[in-house]
Motif scaffolding. Structure first.
Motif, mmCIF file in Angstrom:
data_model
loop_
_atom_site.group_PDB
_atom_site.id
_atom_site.type_symbol
_atom_site.label_atom_id
_atom_site.label_comp_id
_atom_site.label_asym_id
_atom_site.label_seq_id
_atom_site.Cartn_x
_atom_site.Cartn_y
_atom_site.Cartn_z
ATOM 1 N N GLY A 1 -6.051 -1.973 -11.918
ATOM 2 C CA GLY A 1 -4.608 -2.084 -12.075
ATOM 3 C C GLY A 1 -3.890 -0.794 -11.755
ATOM 4 N N ILE A 2 -2.632 -0.932 -11.375
ATOM 5 C CA ILE A 2 -1.830 0.214 -10.947
ATOM 6 C C ILE A 2 -1.583 1.189 -12.094
ATOM 7 N N THR A 3 -1.566 0.699 -13.326
ATOM 8 C CA THR A 3 -1.320 1.610 -14.449
ATOM 9 C C THR A 3 -2.453 2.619 -14.632
ATOM 10 N N SER A 4 -3.620 2.333 -14.058
ATOM 11 C CA SER A 4 -4.722 3.297 -14.149
ATOM 12 C C SER A 4 -4.434 4.558 -13.337
ATOM 13 N N ILE A 5 -3.608 4.438 -12.297
ATOM 14 C CA ILE A 5 -3.268 5.627 -11.502
ATOM 15 C C ILE A 5 -1.796 6.012 -11.619
ATOM 16 N N CYS A 6 -0.980 5.098 -12.114
ATOM 17 C CA CYS A 6 0.450 5.375 -12.303
ATOM 18 C C CYS A 6 0.858 4.916 -13.703
ATOM 19 N N PRO A 7 0.425 5.648 -14.738
ATOM 20 C CA PRO A 7 0.637 5.194 -16.115
ATOM 21 C C PRO A 7 2.102 5.091 -16.537
ATOM 22 N N ALA B 1 4.605 4.093 -14.481
ATOM 23 C CA ALA B 1 5.351 3.229 -13.565
ATOM 24 C C ALA B 1 6.101 2.154 -14.344
ATOM 25 N N ASP B 2 7.282 1.846 -13.870
ATOM 26 C CA ASP B 2 8.129 0.811 -14.451
ATOM 27 C C ASP B 2 7.435 -0.552 -14.345
ATOM 28 N N GLN B 3 7.577 -1.393 -15.352
ATOM 29 C CA GLN B 3 6.906 -2.693 -15.359
ATOM 30 C C GLN B 3 7.330 -3.567 -14.181
ATOM 31 N N ASP B 4 8.606 -3.508 -13.785
ATOM 32 C CA ASP B 4 9.057 -4.280 -12.623
ATOM 33 C C ASP B 4 8.361 -3.802 -11.352
ATOM 34 N N ALA B 5 8.167 -2.479 -11.233
ATOM 35 C CA ALA B 5 7.475 -1.919 -10.067
ATOM 36 C C ALA B 5 6.018 -2.357 -10.053
ATOM 37 N N ILE B 6 5.387 -2.375 -11.210
ATOM 38 C CA ILE B 6 3.989 -2.814 -11.316
ATOM 39 C C ILE B 6 3.866 -4.283 -10.926
ATOM 40 N N ASP B 7 4.760 -5.113 -11.460
ATOM 41 C CA ASP B 7 4.732 -6.547 -11.136
ATOM 42 C C ASP B 7 4.915 -6.777 -9.642
ATOM 43 N N LEU B 8 5.874 -6.072 -9.038
ATOM 44 C CA LEU B 8 6.120 -6.219 -7.603
ATOM 45 C C LEU B 8 4.891 -5.797 -6.810
ATOM 46 N N LEU B 9 4.317 -4.657 -7.156
ATOM 47 C CA LEU B 9 3.150 -4.170 -6.415
ATOM 48 C C LEU B 9 1.982 -5.138 -6.530
ATOM 49 N N GLU B 10 1.750 -5.676 -7.716
ATOM 50 C CA GLU B 10 0.645 -6.632 -7.881
ATOM 51 C C GLU B 10 0.866 -7.879 -7.027
ATOM 52 N N LYS B 11 2.107 -8.322 -6.913
ATOM 53 C CA LYS B 11 2.406 -9.489 -6.076
ATOM 54 C C LYS B 11 2.266 -9.162 -4.589
ATOM 55 N N MET B 12 2.564 -7.924 -4.214
ATOM 56 C CA MET B 12 2.434 -7.517 -2.817
ATOM 57 C C MET B 12 0.970 -7.379 -2.410
ATOM 58 N N LEU B 13 0.120 -7.049 -3.380
ATOM 59 C CA LEU B 13 -1.291 -6.798 -3.088
ATOM 60 C C LEU B 13 -2.196 -7.943 -3.544
ATOM 61 N N CYS C 1 0.836 -1.209 0.000
ATOM 62 C CA CYS C 1 0.000 0.000 0.000
ATOM 63 C C CYS C 1 0.869 1.256 0.000
ATOM 64 N N ILE C 2 1.921 1.241 0.801
ATOM 65 C CA ILE C 2 2.833 2.387 0.867
ATOM 66 C C ILE C 2 3.614 2.519 -0.444
ATOM 67 N N PHE C 3 4.045 1.405 -1.003
ATOM 68 C CA PHE C 3 4.765 1.418 -2.278
ATOM 69 C C PHE C 3 3.888 2.025 -3.375
ATOM 70 N N GLY C 4 2.607 1.695 -3.364
ATOM 71 C CA GLY C 4 1.675 2.289 -4.324
ATOM 72 C C GLY C 4 1.592 3.802 -4.174
ATOM 73 N N GLU C 5 1.628 4.258 -2.939
ATOM 74 C CA GLU C 5 1.627 5.705 -2.695
ATOM 75 C C GLU C 5 2.921 6.336 -3.209
ATOM 76 N N LEU C 6 4.042 5.647 -3.001
ATOM 77 C CA LEU C 6 5.329 6.170 -3.467
ATOM 78 C C LEU C 6 5.378 6.244 -4.994
ATOM 79 N N LEU C 7 4.782 5.271 -5.663
ATOM 80 C CA LEU C 7 4.737 5.318 -7.129
ATOM 81 C C LEU C 7 3.967 6.545 -7.610
ATOM 82 N N GLN C 8 2.944 6.923 -6.867
ATOM 83 C CA GLN C 8 2.192 8.122 -7.228
ATOM 84 C C GLN C 8 3.016 9.388 -7.015
#
Length: 178
Positions: free
Chosen positions: A145-151, A153-165, A56-63
């Motif tokens: 998906g995270i790309t809807s709010i962080c278009p 974002a690096d693909q590795d960051a997106i993959d990590l966040l999806e696995k964390m959530l 959740c915090i990582f998602g905020e940092l991506l924003q």
């Protein structure tokens, strides 16, 4: 007695059970970082609850990356619910889900709105049939998906966040894997 409990926990750890389950505490204070297993009152949990919170915090940092959300006033927690049935329910329910009072901004409703409707595998961790019925009663939703709010974002960051959530804590990435 606390010392004996601590020694038992250390023995479990030494035997290789480092991700053993713990009994659920009475309340996880910060609603926006509560994982589904806490919201659904599972009796035991693992360190996967911490991974959810870090996600959740990582998602905020991506924003916070200017290319993702340029206007700092539009940056916000991923799951900004204003109530959390049954832990801290709304005083004035607007909708009924599975026969239970709910708010459109209920924490679980907010998670499902973003993550999409959980499938059978996602729900396989739930031990209480009433909780399965409750979560299954939410309207069907498509994953944003995270790309809807962080278009940007690096693909590795997106993959990590999806696995964390991951909704199911057994499918959530571990700290060692991350």
């Amino acid at each position: 007695q606390k010392w004996e409990q601590r020694m038992l926990l250390m023995e479990k750890y030494k035997k290789g059970l480092s991700d053993f389950t713990r009994e659920l505490t009475g309340h996880v204070a910060t609603r926006w970082y509560r994982p589904p297993e806490v919201i659904l009152l599972e009796k035991t949990y693992s360190s996967a609850i911490d991974i959810w919170g870090v996600g959740c915090i990582f998602g905020e940092l991506l924003q916070a990356i200017k290319e993702n959300v340029a206007d700092h006033k539009k940056r916000k927690p991923l799951f900004q619910g204003n109530s959390c049935f049954p832990l801290s329910p709304t005083k004035i329910p607007k909708i009924i889900v599975g026969g239970m009072p709910c708010s459109p901004r209920d924490q679980l409703n907010t998670i499902i709105s973003f993550q999409g409707t959980p499938n059978e595998d996602d729900l396989s961790f739930i031990s209480d049939p009433d909780a399965i019925s409750y979560i299954s009663s939410f309207p069907s939703r498509v994953k944003q998906g995270i790309t809807s709010i962080c278009p940007q974002a690096d693909q590795d960051a997106i993959d990590l966040l999806e696995k964390m959530l991951a909704i199911n804590p057994y499918y959530r990435i571990t700290a060692k894997e991350a």
